[in-house]
Design a protein around this motif. Sequence first.
Motif, mmCIF file in Angstrom:
data_model
loop_
_atom_site.group_PDB
_atom_site.id
_atom_site.type_symbol
_atom_site.label_atom_id
_atom_site.label_comp_id
_atom_site.label_asym_id
_atom_site.label_seq_id
_atom_site.Cartn_x
_atom_site.Cartn_y
_atom_site.Cartn_z
ATOM 1 N N LEU A 184 0.831 -1.197 0.000
ATOM 2 C CA LEU A 184 0.000 0.000 0.000
ATOM 3 C C LEU A 184 0.873 1.258 0.000
ATOM 4 C CD1 LEU A 184 -3.287 0.363 1.823
ATOM 5 C CD2 LEU A 184 -1.656 2.208 2.029
ATOM 6 N N ARG A 185 1.913 1.259 0.799
ATOM 7 C CA ARG A 185 2.827 2.418 0.857
ATOM 8 C C ARG A 185 3.637 2.551 -0.433
ATOM 9 N NH1 ARG A 185 3.938 1.190 7.144
ATOM 10 N NH2 ARG A 185 2.095 2.272 7.901
ATOM 11 N N ASP A 186 3.990 1.412 -1.039
ATOM 12 C CA ASP A 186 4.669 1.454 -2.342
ATOM 13 C C ASP A 186 3.768 2.091 -3.400
ATOM 14 O OD1 ASP A 186 6.909 0.260 -1.289
ATOM 15 O OD2 ASP A 186 6.478 -1.741 -2.115
ATOM 16 N N GLU A 187 2.485 1.778 -3.315
ATOM 17 C CA GLU A 187 1.526 2.356 -4.267
ATOM 18 C C GLU A 187 1.418 3.862 -4.091
ATOM 19 O OE1 GLU A 187 -1.197 2.921 -7.252
ATOM 20 O OE2 GLU A 187 0.161 1.256 -6.869
ATOM 21 N N ARG A 188 1.393 4.311 -2.834
ATOM 22 C CA ARG A 188 1.337 5.763 -2.581
ATOM 23 C C ARG A 188 2.600 6.445 -3.132
ATOM 24 N NH1 ARG A 188 -2.622 7.497 1.048
ATOM 25 N NH2 ARG A 188 -3.496 5.889 2.387
ATOM 26 N N THR A 189 3.748 5.826 -2.944
ATOM 27 C CA THR A 189 5.005 6.385 -3.453
ATOM 28 C C THR A 189 4.992 6.424 -4.981
ATOM 29 O OG1 THR A 189 6.166 5.494 -1.532
ATOM 30 C CG2 THR A 189 7.510 6.122 -3.403
ATOM 31 N N ARG A 190 4.513 5.335 -5.584
ATOM 32 C CA ARG A 190 4.448 5.257 -7.046
ATOM 33 C C ARG A 190 3.583 6.383 -7.612
ATOM 34 N NH1 ARG A 190 1.315 3.607 -11.263
ATOM 35 N NH2 ARG A 190 -0.476 3.348 -9.895
ATOM 36 N N VAL A 191 2.427 6.579 -7.001
ATOM 37 C CA VAL A 191 1.491 7.599 -7.468
ATOM 38 C C VAL A 191 2.086 8.994 -7.328
ATOM 39 C CG1 VAL A 191 -0.751 8.663 -6.974
ATOM 40 C CG2 VAL A 191 -0.555 6.182 -7.092
ATOM 41 N N SER A 192 2.850 9.234 -6.255
ATOM 42 C CA SER A 192 3.433 10.567 -6.062
ATOM 43 C C SER A 192 4.628 10.815 -6.995
ATOM 44 C CB SER A 192 3.846 10.759 -4.601
ATOM 45 O OG SER A 192 4.904 9.872 -4.274
ATOM 46 N N ARG A 193 5.345 9.762 -7.374
ATOM 47 C CA ARG A 193 6.515 9.928 -8.246
ATOM 48 C C ARG A 193 6.159 10.044 -9.723
ATOM 49 N NH1 ARG A 193 10.748 5.579 -5.611
ATOM 50 N NH2 ARG A 193 11.162 6.757 -3.713
ATOM 51 N N LEU A 194 5.027 9.487 -10.094
ATOM 52 C CA LEU A 194 4.643 9.453 -11.509
ATOM 53 C C LEU A 194 4.538 10.848 -12.134
ATOM 54 C CD1 LEU A 194 3.899 7.677 -13.900
ATOM 55 C CD2 LEU A 194 1.549 7.666 -13.086
ATOM 56 N N PRO A 195 3.819 11.807 -11.537
ATOM 57 C CA PRO A 195 3.754 13.137 -12.167
ATOM 58 C C PRO A 195 5.098 13.866 -12.155
ATOM 59 C CG PRO A 195 2.467 13.100 -10.136
ATOM 60 C CD PRO A 195 2.935 11.715 -10.382
ATOM 61 N N VAL A 196 5.916 13.614 -11.129
ATOM 62 C CA VAL A 196 7.240 14.250 -11.076
ATOM 63 C C VAL A 196 8.105 13.762 -12.236
ATOM 64 C CG1 VAL A 196 9.346 14.494 -9.717
ATOM 65 C CG2 VAL A 196 7.121 14.596 -8.578
ATOM 66 N N ALA A 197 8.129 12.444 -12.442
ATOM 67 C CA ALA A 197 8.931 11.880 -13.535
ATOM 68 C C ALA A 197 8.424 12.371 -14.888
ATOM 69 C CB ALA A 197 8.902 10.354 -13.484
ATOM 70 N N GLY A 198 7.107 12.415 -15.056
ATOM 71 C CA GLY A 198 6.543 12.913 -16.308
ATOM 72 C C GLY A 198 6.859 14.385 -16.529
ATOM 73 N N GLY A 199 6.787 15.185 -15.465
ATOM 74 C CA GLY A 199 7.106 16.615 -15.573
ATOM 75 C C GLY A 199 8.563 16.861 -15.921
ATOM 76 N N VAL A 200 9.460 16.119 -15.275
ATOM 77 C CA VAL A 200 10.890 16.262 -15.581
ATOM 78 C C VAL A 200 11.155 15.873 -17.035
ATOM 79 C CG1 VAL A 200 13.189 15.345 -15.077
ATOM 80 C CG2 VAL A 200 11.680 15.993 -13.200
ATOM 81 N N ALA A 201 10.531 14.795 -17.493
ATOM 82 C CA ALA A 201 10.713 14.365 -18.888
ATOM 83 C C ALA A 201 10.221 15.440 -19.847
ATOM 84 C CB ALA A 201 9.978 13.047 -19.132
ATOM 85 N N GLY A 202 9.050 15.989 -19.577
ATOM 86 C CA GLY A 202 8.491 17.014 -20.460
ATOM 87 C C GLY A 202 9.320 18.275 -20.484
ATOM 88 N N LEU A 203 9.741 18.756 -19.311
ATOM 89 C CA LEU A 203 10.546 19.980 -19.247
ATOM 90 C C LEU A 203 11.912 19.785 -19.895
ATOM 91 C CD1 LEU A 203 9.693 21.300 -15.664
ATOM 92 C CD2 LEU A 203 8.996 22.265 -17.861
ATOM 93 N N SER A 204 12.526 18.631 -19.677
ATOM 94 C CA SER A 204 13.829 18.371 -20.284
ATOM 95 C C SER A 204 13.724 18.326 -21.802
ATOM 96 C CB SER A 204 14.408 17.054 -19.773
ATOM 97 O OG SER A 204 14.587 17.093 -18.390
ATOM 98 N N LEU A 205 12.704 17.675 -22.296
ATOM 99 C CA LEU A 205 12.506 17.600 -23.746
ATOM 100 C C LEU A 205 12.229 18.987 -24.319
ATOM 101 C CD1 LEU A 205 12.302 15.794 -26.218
ATOM 102 C CD2 LEU A 205 9.885 15.500 -25.721
ATOM 103 N N LEU A 206 11.409 19.769 -23.647
ATOM 104 C CA LEU A 206 11.117 21.122 -24.098
ATOM 105 C C LEU A 206 12.389 21.976 -24.107
ATOM 106 C CD1 LEU A 206 8.962 23.187 -24.929
ATOM 107 C CD2 LEU A 206 8.694 23.731 -22.508
ATOM 108 N N GLY A 207 13.199 21.876 -23.038
ATOM 109 C CA GLY A 207 14.453 22.625 -22.987
ATOM 110 C C GLY A 207 15.403 22.236 -24.105
ATOM 111 N N ALA A 208 15.504 20.932 -24.375
ATOM 112 C CA ALA A 208 16.384 20.467 -25.450
ATOM 113 C C ALA A 208 15.906 20.971 -26.804
ATOM 114 C CB ALA A 208 16.458 18.938 -25.443
#
Length: 196
Positions: free
Chosen positions: A64-88
């Motif tokens: 259950l705690r792994d699921e909460r961590t997964r859910v919180s990390r997903l938008p961060v990883a997606g945001g970093v990917a999007g911003l990095s791609l946009l910057g490049a």
Amino acid sequence: MRILLFLVALLSGGYAGYLSTVAKTSYSSFSPAQLDQIEAEQMRQLDRTSGDERDNHLVSLSLLRDERTRVSRLPVAGGVAGLSLLGALVLTLVGALRKGSEQEEESSGAPSESGGSRQMDRNRAAALLGVRPDAPRAVIEAALQAQLAEKDPSQLGGHDPSLRQKIHQQREELQAAAHVLLDRRELAFTPDGTQG
């Protein structure tokens, strides 16, 4: 820098993909409110049980705690990917625009001499005539006369007009090269290429 940003975007996007597919737990279909209720119940059961049943509740709480961590990390990883791609992409676009403007400045910024040939430096002029940049005047003049005699338009007869134009342009470039090396603006030549 662009390559680094592309790599960060690739890694972050891969991690976001991993989180949204492979890392899902048995609790991934539950809402946060439902997870809160399940966690509260698991904690109550944990206090009342012992042995294997207690271990089962501990495993469930861990998932259950792994699921909460997964859910919180997903938008961060997606945001970093999007911003990095946009910057490049922005850096790539800026680099292309800068390169284009530099080429435009080079092509429009070169002053021209009489005869339409581009202004040349002493090294290019010497290479065109086949002499050293510090060659004596007599050597430069002799090299020019030899080159002009080799490119004599009167020997072309009825050849293609574009070929005649090219020969005239080459002769003008040779004369411009001699001007640069002799530091003179004008050299008078007769049509047969001898100095007049």
